[in-house]
Scaffold this motif. Structure first.
Motif: not given
Lengths: 147, 267
Positions: A21-22, A26-31, A33, A36-37
Protein backbone atom coordinates in the motif's frame (compact mmCIF):
# COMPACT_ATOMS: atom_id res chain seq x y z
CA UNK A 1 7.19 -25.05 15.83
CA UNK A 2 4.53 -25.37 13.19
CA UNK A 3 1.84 -24.08 15.51
CA UNK A 4 3.39 -20.60 15.14
CA UNK A 5 2.90 -20.72 11.39
CA UNK A 6 -0.50 -18.95 11.28
CA UNK A 7 0.81 -16.12 13.43
CA UNK A 8 3.94 -15.76 11.33
CA UNK A 9 1.96 -15.68 8.10
CA UNK A 10 -0.50 -13.19 9.61
CA UNK A 11 2.32 -10.83 10.52
CA UNK A 12 4.07 -11.30 7.18
CA UNK A 13 0.78 -10.76 5.33
CA UNK A 14 0.29 -7.54 7.27
CA UNK A 15 3.82 -6.43 6.47
CA UNK A 16 3.52 -7.30 2.77
CA UNK A 17 0.12 -5.60 2.54
CA UNK A 18 1.26 -2.46 4.30
CA UNK A 19 4.44 -2.28 2.23
CA UNK A 20 2.44 -2.74 -0.98
CA UNK A 21 0.00 0.00 0.00
CA UNK A 22 2.87 2.34 0.79
CA UNK A 23 4.95 1.46 -2.26
CA UNK A 24 2.22 1.51 -4.90
CA UNK A 25 0.29 4.37 -3.27
CA UNK A 26 -2.95 2.40 -3.37
CA UNK A 27 -5.84 4.15 -1.78
CA UNK A 28 -9.12 2.90 -0.47
CA UNK A 29 -11.83 5.57 -0.37
CA UNK A 30 -12.53 6.70 3.17
CA UNK A 31 -16.19 5.81 2.68
CA UNK A 32 -15.30 2.11 2.43
CA UNK A 33 -12.96 2.06 5.44
CA UNK A 34 -15.60 0.95 8.00
CA UNK A 35 -16.75 -1.92 5.73
CA UNK A 36 -13.17 -3.06 5.35
CA UNK A 37 -12.72 -3.08 9.12
CA UNK A 38 -15.84 -5.18 9.60
CA UNK A 39 -14.68 -7.54 6.84
CA UNK A 40 -11.31 -7.90 8.55
CA UNK A 41 -13.06 -8.72 11.81
CA UNK A 42 -15.16 -11.35 10.07
CA UNK A 43 -11.98 -12.87 8.63
CA UNK A 44 -10.43 -12.91 12.08
CA UNK A 45 -13.51 -14.68 13.44
CA UNK A 46 -13.30 -17.31 10.70
CA UNK A 47 -9.62 -17.94 11.35
CA UNK A 48 -10.15 -18.42 15.08
CA UNK A 49 -13.12 -20.65 14.32
CA UNK A 50 -10.88 -22.66 12.00
CA UNK A 51 -8.18 -23.04 14.64
CA UNK A 52 -10.76 -24.16 17.17
CA UNK A 53 -12.24 -26.66 14.74
CA UNK A 54 -8.75 -27.94 13.95
CA UNK A 55 -7.99 -28.44 17.61
CA UNK A 56 -11.25 -30.29 18.07
CA UNK A 57 -10.39 -32.42 15.04
CA UNK A 58 -13.43 -31.23 13.09
CA UNK A 59 -11.56 -29.09 10.57
CA UNK A 60 -12.90 -29.21 6.99
CA UNK A 61 -11.06 -27.16 4.45
CA UNK A 62 -14.05 -26.45 2.18
CA UNK A 63 -16.10 -25.12 5.08
CA UNK A 64 -13.17 -23.06 6.26
CA UNK A 65 -12.31 -21.49 2.87
CA UNK A 66 -15.92 -20.77 1.90
CA UNK A 67 -16.60 -19.46 5.40
CA UNK A 68 -13.70 -17.05 5.20
CA UNK A 69 -14.76 -15.59 1.87
CA UNK A 70 -18.50 -15.52 2.48
CA UNK A 71 -18.32 -14.26 6.07
CA UNK A 72 -16.04 -11.44 4.98
CA UNK A 73 -18.29 -10.41 2.10
CA UNK A 74 -21.44 -10.85 4.17
CA UNK A 75 -20.15 -8.72 7.04
CA UNK A 76 -19.04 -5.94 4.68
CA UNK A 77 -22.28 -5.99 2.69
CA UNK A 78 -24.33 -6.10 5.88
CA UNK A 79 -22.54 -3.02 7.15
CA UNK A 80 -23.08 -1.35 3.78
CA UNK A 81 -26.77 -2.27 3.80
CA UNK A 82 -27.07 -0.90 7.33
CA UNK A 83 -25.70 2.43 6.18
CA UNK A 84 -28.19 2.48 3.29
CA UNK A 85 -31.24 1.82 5.47
CA UNK A 86 -30.08 3.92 8.40
CA UNK A 87 -29.47 1.14 10.93
CA UNK A 88 -25.99 0.65 12.27
CA UNK A 89 -25.61 -2.99 11.24
CA UNK A 90 -21.82 -2.59 11.31
CA UNK A 91 -22.08 -2.30 15.07
CA UNK A 92 -24.20 -5.47 15.19
CA UNK A 93 -21.60 -7.32 13.14
CA UNK A 94 -18.80 -6.03 15.37
CA UNK A 95 -20.57 -7.18 18.54
CA UNK A 96 -21.52 -10.63 17.24
CA UNK A 97 -18.18 -11.31 15.57
CA UNK A 98 -16.26 -9.86 18.50
CA UNK A 99 -18.01 -12.09 21.02
CA UNK A 100 -17.39 -15.09 18.76
CA UNK A 101 -13.71 -14.24 18.51
CA UNK A 102 -13.48 -14.06 22.28
CA UNK A 103 -15.35 -17.35 22.67
CA UNK A 104 -13.13 -19.16 20.17
CA UNK A 105 -10.04 -17.63 21.70
CA UNK A 106 -11.04 -18.84 25.17
CA UNK A 107 -11.55 -22.38 23.83
CA UNK A 108 -8.14 -22.34 22.12
CA UNK A 109 -6.51 -21.03 25.28
CA UNK A 110 -8.22 -23.73 27.32
CA UNK A 111 -6.84 -26.36 24.98
CA UNK A 112 -3.26 -25.17 25.36
CA UNK A 113 -3.57 -24.84 29.13
CA UNK A 114 -4.99 -28.37 29.31
CA UNK A 115 -2.15 -29.66 27.21
CA UNK A 116 0.37 -28.08 29.55
CA UNK A 117 -1.38 -29.42 32.64
CA UNK A 118 -1.43 -32.86 31.06
CA UNK A 119 2.26 -32.75 30.27
CA UNK A 120 2.99 -31.68 33.82
CA UNK A 121 0.96 -34.45 35.41
CA UNK A 122 2.54 -37.03 33.11
CA UNK A 123 5.95 -35.81 34.21
CA UNK A 124 4.97 -35.97 37.86
CA UNK A 125 3.61 -39.42 37.40
CA UNK A 126 6.81 -40.61 35.80
CA UNK A 127 8.87 -39.23 38.64
CA UNK A 128 6.51 -40.85 41.14
CA UNK A 129 6.57 -44.17 39.34
CA UNK A 130 10.35 -44.09 39.35
CA UNK A 131 10.44 -43.74 43.10
CA UNK A 132 7.59 -46.16 43.92
CA UNK A 133 7.92 -49.94 44.05
CA UNK A 134 6.70 -51.83 40.98
CA UNK A 135 3.57 -53.22 42.72
CA UNK A 136 1.94 -49.77 43.01
CA UNK A 137 2.17 -49.15 39.25
CA UNK A 138 -0.60 -51.61 38.61
CA UNK A 139 -3.30 -49.13 39.71
CA UNK A 140 -2.66 -46.29 37.33
CA UNK A 141 -5.10 -43.35 37.70
CA UNK A 142 -6.78 -41.77 34.67
CA UNK A 143 -4.42 -39.06 33.48
CA UNK A 144 -5.95 -35.60 33.66
CA UNK A 145 -9.39 -37.08 34.31
CA UNK A 146 -10.55 -34.21 36.47
CA UNK A 147 -9.77 -31.46 33.93
CA UNK B 1 -8.27 -35.21 26.71
CA UNK B 2 -10.40 -37.24 24.39
CA UNK B 3 -11.81 -34.17 22.60
CA UNK B 4 -8.42 -32.71 21.75
CA UNK B 5 -6.42 -35.85 21.18
CA UNK B 6 -7.11 -35.99 17.44
CA UNK B 7 -5.53 -32.58 16.87
CA UNK B 8 -2.17 -33.64 18.17
CA UNK B 9 -1.57 -35.78 15.10
CA UNK B 10 -3.46 -33.99 12.30
CA UNK B 11 -1.87 -30.66 11.80
CA UNK B 12 -2.44 -30.23 8.07
CA UNK B 13 -5.12 -27.66 8.84
CA UNK B 14 -2.39 -25.35 10.11
CA UNK B 15 -1.16 -24.80 6.55
CA UNK B 16 -4.59 -23.80 5.34
CA UNK B 17 -5.16 -21.53 8.29
CA UNK B 18 -1.75 -19.99 7.64
CA UNK B 19 -2.66 -19.31 4.02
CA UNK B 20 -5.90 -17.64 5.06
CA UNK B 21 -4.04 -15.78 7.80
CA UNK B 22 -1.77 -14.30 5.14
CA UNK B 23 -4.78 -12.98 3.25
CA UNK B 24 -6.31 -11.76 6.50
CA UNK B 25 -3.08 -9.99 7.33
CA UNK B 26 -3.26 -8.13 4.04
CA UNK B 27 -6.89 -7.17 4.66
CA UNK B 28 -5.92 -5.92 8.12
CA UNK B 29 -3.03 -4.00 6.59
CA UNK B 30 -5.39 -2.39 4.08
CA UNK B 31 -7.72 -1.45 6.90
CA UNK B 32 -4.93 -0.12 9.10
CA UNK B 33 -3.37 1.78 6.21
CA UNK B 34 -6.68 3.43 5.35
CA UNK B 35 -7.26 4.29 9.00
CA UNK B 36 -3.84 5.97 9.29
CA UNK B 37 -4.42 7.80 6.02
CA UNK B 38 -7.73 9.12 7.33
CA UNK B 39 -6.10 10.10 10.62
CA UNK B 40 -3.40 11.97 8.75
CA UNK B 41 -5.37 13.61 5.94
CA UNK B 42 -8.88 13.69 7.30
CA UNK B 43 -11.83 12.13 5.51
CA UNK B 44 -11.48 12.96 1.88
CA UNK B 45 -14.68 13.22 -0.03
CA UNK B 46 -15.25 11.14 -3.11
CA UNK B 47 -15.57 14.28 -5.18
CA UNK B 48 -13.11 13.67 -8.02
CA UNK B 49 -12.33 17.36 -8.29
CA UNK B 50 -10.70 17.25 -4.87
CA UNK B 51 -8.52 14.19 -5.26
CA UNK B 52 -5.07 13.67 -6.72
CA UNK B 53 -4.74 13.45 -10.48
CA UNK B 54 -8.10 15.13 -10.86
CA UNK B 55 -9.35 17.79 -13.22
CA UNK B 56 -8.19 20.45 -10.75
CA UNK B 57 -4.68 19.08 -10.90
CA UNK B 58 -4.81 19.04 -14.68
CA UNK B 59 -6.20 22.57 -14.78
CA UNK B 60 -3.44 23.85 -12.50
CA UNK B 61 -0.80 22.23 -14.69
CA UNK B 62 -2.36 23.75 -17.78
CA UNK B 63 -2.46 27.16 -16.13
CA UNK B 64 1.23 26.88 -15.32
CA UNK B 65 2.00 25.97 -18.91
CA UNK B 66 -0.03 28.92 -20.14
CA UNK B 67 1.89 31.20 -17.81
CA UNK B 68 5.13 30.11 -19.43
CA UNK B 69 3.62 30.83 -22.82
CA UNK B 70 2.42 34.25 -21.72
CA UNK B 71 5.93 35.06 -20.53
CA UNK B 72 7.42 33.98 -23.86
CA UNK B 73 4.92 36.01 -25.84
CA UNK B 74 5.52 39.11 -23.72
CA UNK B 75 9.26 38.80 -24.22
CA UNK B 76 8.68 38.48 -27.96
CA UNK B 77 6.46 41.54 -27.81
CA UNK B 78 9.18 43.56 -26.13
CA UNK B 79 11.65 42.40 -28.74
CA UNK B 80 9.34 43.43 -31.59
CA UNK B 81 8.61 46.77 -29.96
CA UNK B 82 12.34 47.41 -29.69
CA UNK B 83 12.84 46.55 -33.37
CA UNK B 84 9.97 48.79 -34.35
CA UNK B 85 11.36 51.59 -32.22
CA UNK B 86 14.68 51.60 -34.08
CA UNK B 87 12.99 53.01 -37.19
CA UNK B 88 12.36 56.66 -36.35
CA UNK B 89 13.16 59.04 -33.56
CA UNK B 90 9.55 59.48 -32.53
CA UNK B 91 8.97 55.76 -32.52
CA UNK B 92 12.10 55.11 -30.48
CA UNK B 93 11.07 57.73 -27.90
CA UNK B 94 7.64 56.18 -27.70
CA UNK B 95 9.16 52.73 -27.32
CA UNK B 96 11.49 53.93 -24.59
CA UNK B 97 8.54 55.27 -22.68
CA UNK B 98 6.59 52.08 -23.29
CA UNK B 99 9.40 49.97 -21.92
CA UNK B 100 9.67 52.17 -18.83
CA UNK B 101 5.94 51.83 -18.28
CA UNK B 102 6.25 48.07 -18.59
CA UNK B 103 8.97 48.03 -15.95
CA UNK B 104 6.72 50.01 -13.61
CA UNK B 105 3.83 47.66 -14.32
CA UNK B 106 6.04 44.69 -13.54
CA UNK B 107 5.73 43.16 -17.00
CA UNK B 108 9.46 42.76 -17.55
CA UNK B 109 12.20 40.96 -15.70
CA UNK B 110 14.23 43.38 -13.60
CA UNK B 111 17.50 43.11 -11.72
CA UNK B 112 19.24 45.25 -9.15
CA UNK B 113 20.36 45.43 -5.56
CA UNK B 114 17.96 45.05 -2.69
CA UNK B 115 16.97 42.86 0.24
CA UNK B 116 15.68 39.33 0.58
CA UNK B 117 13.38 38.48 3.45
CA UNK B 118 12.63 34.87 4.30
CA UNK B 119 9.59 34.16 6.45
CA UNK B 120 9.13 30.68 7.90
CA UNK B 121 6.59 29.10 10.20
CA UNK B 122 7.68 28.65 13.79
CA UNK B 123 8.84 25.06 13.27
CA UNK B 124 10.10 24.49 16.79
CA UNK B 125 6.65 24.91 18.31
CA UNK B 126 3.94 22.36 17.68
CA UNK B 127 2.10 23.26 14.49
CA UNK B 128 -1.40 22.19 15.44
CA UNK B 129 -3.56 23.70 12.69
CA UNK B 130 -6.76 24.04 14.69
CA UNK B 131 -5.25 25.34 17.89
CA UNK B 132 -6.05 29.05 18.10
CA UNK B 133 -3.25 29.63 20.62
CA UNK B 134 -0.65 28.56 18.08
CA UNK B 135 -1.90 30.75 15.24
CA UNK B 136 0.98 33.16 15.84
CA UNK B 137 3.36 30.38 14.85
CA UNK B 138 2.27 30.60 11.22
CA UNK B 139 3.10 33.05 8.50
CA UNK B 140 -0.29 34.21 7.26
CA UNK B 141 -1.35 35.93 4.06
CA UNK B 142 -1.73 39.19 5.99
CA UNK B 143 1.86 38.95 7.22
CA UNK B 144 3.12 38.67 3.66
CA UNK B 145 0.82 41.45 2.48
CA UNK B 146 2.00 43.69 5.35
CA UNK B 147 5.65 43.01 4.57
CA UNK B 148 5.05 43.80 0.89
CA UNK B 149 3.27 47.00 1.91
CA UNK B 150 6.09 47.97 4.25
CA UNK B 151 8.63 47.30 1.50
CA UNK B 152 6.75 49.67 -0.81
CA UNK B 153 6.73 52.27 1.95
CA UNK B 154 10.48 51.81 2.33
CA UNK B 155 11.00 52.55 -1.35
CA UNK B 156 11.05 49.18 -3.04
CA UNK B 157 10.79 49.48 -6.82
CA UNK B 158 10.06 45.85 -7.61
CA UNK B 159 8.92 43.06 -5.32
CA UNK B 160 8.49 39.31 -5.82
CA UNK B 161 7.23 36.68 -3.40
CA UNK B 162 8.32 33.09 -4.06
CA UNK B 163 9.06 33.95 -7.68
CA UNK B 164 5.71 35.71 -8.20
CA UNK B 165 6.11 39.35 -9.15
CA UNK B 166 3.95 41.78 -7.25
CA UNK B 167 2.06 43.78 -9.89
CA UNK B 168 -0.94 46.04 -9.95
CA UNK B 169 -3.19 42.98 -10.26
CA UNK B 170 -1.55 40.94 -7.50
CA UNK B 171 -3.63 39.56 -4.69
CA UNK B 172 -2.12 37.82 -1.66
CA UNK B 173 -4.65 35.60 -0.04
CA UNK B 174 -4.96 32.52 2.13
CA UNK B 175 -6.53 29.45 0.51
CA UNK B 176 -6.71 26.50 2.87
CA UNK B 177 -3.24 25.67 4.07
CA UNK B 178 -1.36 27.65 1.42
CA UNK B 179 -1.11 31.28 0.41
CA UNK B 180 -2.00 32.19 -3.15
CA UNK B 181 0.07 34.92 -4.75
CA UNK B 182 -1.09 35.90 -8.23
CA UNK B 183 -3.46 32.91 -7.83
CA UNK B 184 -0.43 30.60 -7.68
CA UNK B 185 -0.08 28.57 -4.48
CA UNK B 186 3.00 29.28 -2.38
CA UNK B 187 4.19 27.43 0.70
CA UNK B 188 6.64 28.38 3.45
CA UNK B 189 9.41 29.44 3.50
CA UNK B 190 8.16 32.60 1.81
CA UNK B 191 11.03 34.38 0.10
CA UNK B 192 10.25 38.04 -0.46
CA UNK B 193 12.72 39.85 -2.71
CA UNK B 194 12.67 43.58 -3.18
CA UNK B 195 14.80 45.81 -5.38
CA UNK B 196 15.52 49.31 -4.16
CA UNK B 197 17.94 51.26 -2.01
CA UNK B 198 19.44 48.44 0.03
CA UNK B 199 20.13 50.44 3.17
CA UNK B 200 16.80 52.24 3.08
CA UNK B 201 14.95 48.95 2.66
CA UNK B 202 16.97 47.26 5.38
CA UNK B 203 16.47 50.08 7.83
CA UNK B 204 12.82 50.53 6.98
CA UNK B 205 12.04 46.90 7.52
CA UNK B 206 13.88 46.80 10.86
CA UNK B 207 11.93 49.66 12.39
CA UNK B 208 10.87 48.97 15.97
CA UNK B 209 7.22 47.93 16.20
CA UNK B 210 7.30 47.22 12.46
CA UNK B 211 5.78 44.26 10.70
CA UNK B 212 8.89 42.09 11.04
CA UNK B 213 9.25 43.09 14.67
CA UNK B 214 5.79 41.69 15.39
CA UNK B 215 6.73 38.35 13.80
CA UNK B 216 10.10 38.31 15.58
CA UNK B 217 8.28 38.60 18.91
CA UNK B 218 6.90 35.08 18.38
CA UNK B 219 10.28 33.69 17.41
CA UNK B 220 13.25 35.61 15.95
CA UNK B 221 14.06 32.58 13.78
CA UNK B 222 10.86 33.11 11.76
CA UNK B 223 12.37 36.14 9.99
CA UNK B 224 15.63 36.22 8.08
CA UNK B 225 16.74 39.29 6.14
CA UNK B 226 19.73 39.63 3.80
CA UNK B 227 21.13 42.49 1.80
CA UNK B 228 21.67 41.37 -1.78
CA UNK B 229 23.87 43.08 -4.31
CA UNK B 230 22.07 41.47 -7.21
CA UNK B 231 18.52 40.22 -7.36
CA UNK B 232 16.69 39.13 -10.49
CA UNK B 233 12.92 39.38 -10.26
CA UNK B 234 10.75 37.63 -12.85
CA UNK B 235 8.06 39.37 -14.89
CA UNK B 236 4.43 39.25 -13.85
CA UNK B 237 2.92 36.30 -15.68
CA UNK B 238 -0.74 36.64 -14.82
CA UNK B 239 -3.56 38.13 -16.82
CA UNK B 240 -3.40 41.82 -17.74
CA UNK B 241 -6.65 41.96 -19.67
CA UNK B 242 -8.80 44.90 -18.70
CA UNK B 243 -12.50 44.50 -19.25
CA UNK B 244 -13.94 47.39 -17.31
CA UNK B 245 -11.26 49.96 -16.57
CA UNK B 246 -10.76 52.31 -19.51
CA UNK B 247 -8.97 55.65 -19.62
CA UNK B 248 -11.20 58.69 -20.22
CA UNK B 249 -11.63 59.62 -23.88
CA UNK B 250 -10.02 63.02 -23.31
CA UNK B 251 -6.80 61.27 -22.34
CA UNK B 252 -6.61 59.40 -25.64
CA UNK B 253 -5.40 61.01 -28.86
CA UNK B 254 -8.30 61.16 -31.28
CA UNK B 255 -6.68 59.48 -34.26
CA UNK B 256 -5.02 56.66 -32.41
CA UNK B 257 -8.14 55.61 -30.59
CA UNK B 258 -10.06 55.55 -33.84
CA UNK B 259 -7.49 53.49 -35.67
CA UNK B 260 -7.40 51.16 -32.67
CA UNK B 261 -11.13 50.60 -32.78
CA UNK B 262 -10.99 50.10 -36.52
CA UNK B 263 -8.31 47.49 -36.09
CA UNK B 264 -10.39 45.76 -33.45
CA UNK B 265 -13.39 45.79 -35.75
CA UNK B 266 -11.35 44.26 -38.55
CA UNK B 267 -10.28 41.48 -36.30
Amino acid sequence: MRSWLPLVSLVSGFAVGFAAFTAFKWEIPADFAPYLSVAALAGLDTVFGGVKAGIEGRFQNDIFASGFILNTLLAASLAWLGDRIGVNLALVAVIVLGSRVFLNLSLIRRYYLNKRALAKSVQQEESISASLPASVLGQKPEVGGGI
Amino acid sequence: MSVFSASMHHRSFLWQISAVCFVLGMVLAASAFTATQIARNGVRSNNPALSYGSSTQVAVEKAQQSEGEIKKLRDRNTELENKLGKGTDAASTLNKELQETKVIAGLTEVSGSGVQITLTDNIKEGLAPNDPINLGNYIHDVDIANVVNELKVSGAEAIAVNGQRISTQTAIRCVGSVVHINFVPAAPPYIIQAIGNTNALYGGMNLPQGVLDEIRKVNPAMVHMDKKSKLVLPAYSGSTQMHFAKPPKSALPEKNSKSETEKDAQK
